[in-house]
Design an enzyme around this catalytic site. Structure first.
Site, short mmCIF file in Angstrom:
data_model
loop_
_atom_site.label_atom_id
_atom_site.label_comp_id
_atom_site.label_asym_id
_atom_site.label_seq_id
_atom_site.Cartn_x
_atom_site.Cartn_y
_atom_site.Cartn_z
N GLU A 251 59.01 69.43 33.75
CA GLU A 251 59.09 70.76 34.52
C GLU A 251 60.78 71.08 33.88
O GLU A 251 60.98 72.31 34.20
CB GLU A 251 59.17 70.36 35.75
CG GLU A 251 59.36 71.59 36.67
CD GLU A 251 60.66 71.88 36.97
OE1 GLU A 251 61.45 70.89 36.84
OE2 GLU A 251 61.29 73.05 37.13
N CYS B 136 54.94 69.22 38.39
CA CYS B 136 54.89 67.58 38.26
C CYS B 136 53.57 67.21 37.95
O CYS B 136 53.02 65.83 37.82
CB CYS B 136 55.32 67.04 39.61
SG CYS B 136 56.83 67.57 40.37
N HIS C 218 51.12 61.26 43.33
CA HIS C 218 52.41 61.97 42.92
C HIS C 218 53.57 61.62 44.09
O HIS C 218 52.97 61.96 45.19
CB HIS C 218 52.45 63.42 42.80
CG HIS C 218 53.57 64.04 42.75
ND1 HIS C 218 54.60 63.56 42.00
CD2 HIS C 218 54.00 65.32 43.45
CE1 HIS C 218 55.30 64.73 41.91
NE2 HIS C 218 55.35 65.63 42.71
#
Ligand code: COA
Length: 391
Positions: A83, A115, A237
């Site tokens: 990113e 992400c 995540h």
């Protein structure tokens, strides 16, 4: 003959930065009760890049041990997910390809979706190996997570890279079909081209993440995925580790399961060990969760592990892996602990100085101070070109 039906993660290695800022230093500076950081968001410290570190040096440091162990034979593709891209045109992976001395008969590309990028890279790699099981794909997820100083996001920064070798007959984790996927156009986190630091609506990002958990799980079950109780562990995540707990409680709730603390801790407690001291590593973070799980669990042979990959904006994917017999002989537990332990603590003033650093855009010769003790460094920006060095 390699087995096209068993494809997954053959090796996994991560790298993080030269420096670390303990959350106690941030709390002392901004007057926050340390309980908010340690318990409320579940973070103890965050990795801080030296002036001569970036996503390329981190990515190369993560991938070098994989090439040292397996060589480059059969690697015809490098996918670099990030990113925090350093160039609008050139893939950061091309610099890594050069630093690692990979053969010219390689395709290199960069992938982006906040992400989530590394999971797209992993799935694309699996597709390529499925087409030709003799090939292996090097997937690199590398990010520097940067929010504005004095903003709520400041406590949820960090930096790290995870490199994975994807192959047939993997030594660590076989990735299964199906995947559950989910996309919704939301503005919870984004970084316009003219900004170094991301913009974020923190509470919106938590809500969007939870919706994506629900949406990707729903699709996963509709695609014929495993029942929830099959899973020995869940890798989420983790922009901050408390988020994994929120996400898992939400998933248990919507699937009609009890959300008692023991169950939640059993399901994901081992996955947060690296993220809690590294901080947010954006697209690498779900795979740091896997590394922490594999490095610490007693024995996961034959067990199913769930993955929930979320990238703001937003895209999510829920999928499963099975841990392969003999996996423990291939882990890099000691090197991973060393990557964390070698970091030097900086005080708040030094961190702030590093945070505020940026290269002038005048095309001049701008050497960087030699700070990192790692194998790769960003030596200068010269004539608008990034100059890297190997030690
Ligand atoms: N002791 C223990 N817990 C405390 C506390 C204390 N002294 N003070 C606050 N807390 C808890 C709060 O109750 C809250 O917990 P909850 O979410 O379970 O209710 C938590 O700490 C965070 O407090 P909050 O007031 O919401 O923090 P904030 O407004 O500073 O924002 C983030 C926190 C994570 C939203 C912010 O850091 C951010 O925007 N980060 C970037 C975005 C991000 O990572 N998004 C994730 C999805 S990708």
């Amino acid at each position: 003959m390699a087995n096209a039906s068993a494809i997954g993660i053959h090796d996994l290695s991560f790298a993080t930065t030269e420096f670390v800022l303990p959350h106690t230093a941030l709390a002392e500076y901004n007057g926050t009760d340390i309980g908010k950081y340690h318990k409320g968001i579940g973070q103890l410290s965050m990795s801080v890049p030296a002036a001569d570190e970036d996503i390329v040096t981190l990515g190369a440091a993560a991938a070098a041990p994989i090439i040292a162990r397996h060589g480059s034979d059969g690697i015809r593709t490098v996918v670099f997910a990030t990113e925090s891209s350093i160039d609008q045109a050139k893939a950061a992976g091309v610099y890594v390809h050069s630093l690692l001395g990979l053969p010219s008969a390689t395709r290199v590309v960069e992938l982006k979706q906040a992400c989530y990028g590394a999971t797209a890279a992993l799935q694309f790699a699996i597709g390529l190996v499925h087409r030709d099981p003799a090939q292996r794909v090097l997937v690199i997820a590398s990010d520097v997570s940067k929010y504005e100083l004095d903003s709520p996001g400041e406590a949820t920064q960090g930096a790290a890279a995870v490199a994975m070798l994807v192959s047939a007959d993997p030594a660590l984790v076989r990735i299964e079909e199906p995947s559950g996927v989910f996309t919704a156009d939301v503005m919870d986190f984004w970084r316009p081209n003219y900004r170094d630091a991301a913009l974020v609506d923190g509470q919106e990002s938590i809500t969007a993440y939870l919706q994506a958990v629900e949406g990707s799980w729903k699709d996963y079950t509709e695609q014929g995925g495993r029942p929830l109780d099959d899973f020995a562990a869940f890798c989420y995540h983790q922009p901050f580790t408390k988020m994994a707990y929120k996400a898992h409680r939400h998933l248990l709730n919507v699937t009609g399961h009890d959300t008692d603390d023991d169950r939640v801790t059993r399901d994901l407690g081992l996955t947060t060990a690296y993220n809690t001291v590294i901080g947010n590593s954006y697209t690498a973070s779900v795979y740091l969760g896997l590394a922490a799980l594999l490095d610490q669990a007693d024995d996961l042979t034959g067990k199913a592990v769930a993955f929930l990959s979320y990238g703001s904006g937003s895209v999510a994917e829920f999928f499963a892996g099975t841990v392969v017999p003999g996996y423990r002989e291939h882990l890099r537990t000691e090197a991973h602990r060393e990557a964390i332990d070698r970091r030097k603590a900086v005080d708040y003033a030094r961190y702030r100085e590093l945070h505020e650093r940026s290269f002038p855009a005048d095309g001049g010769d701008h050497p960087t101070p030699a700070e990192t003790t790692g194998a790769f460094r960003l030596a200068a920006l010269r004539g608008h070109k990034r100059i890297y060095e190997t030690r």
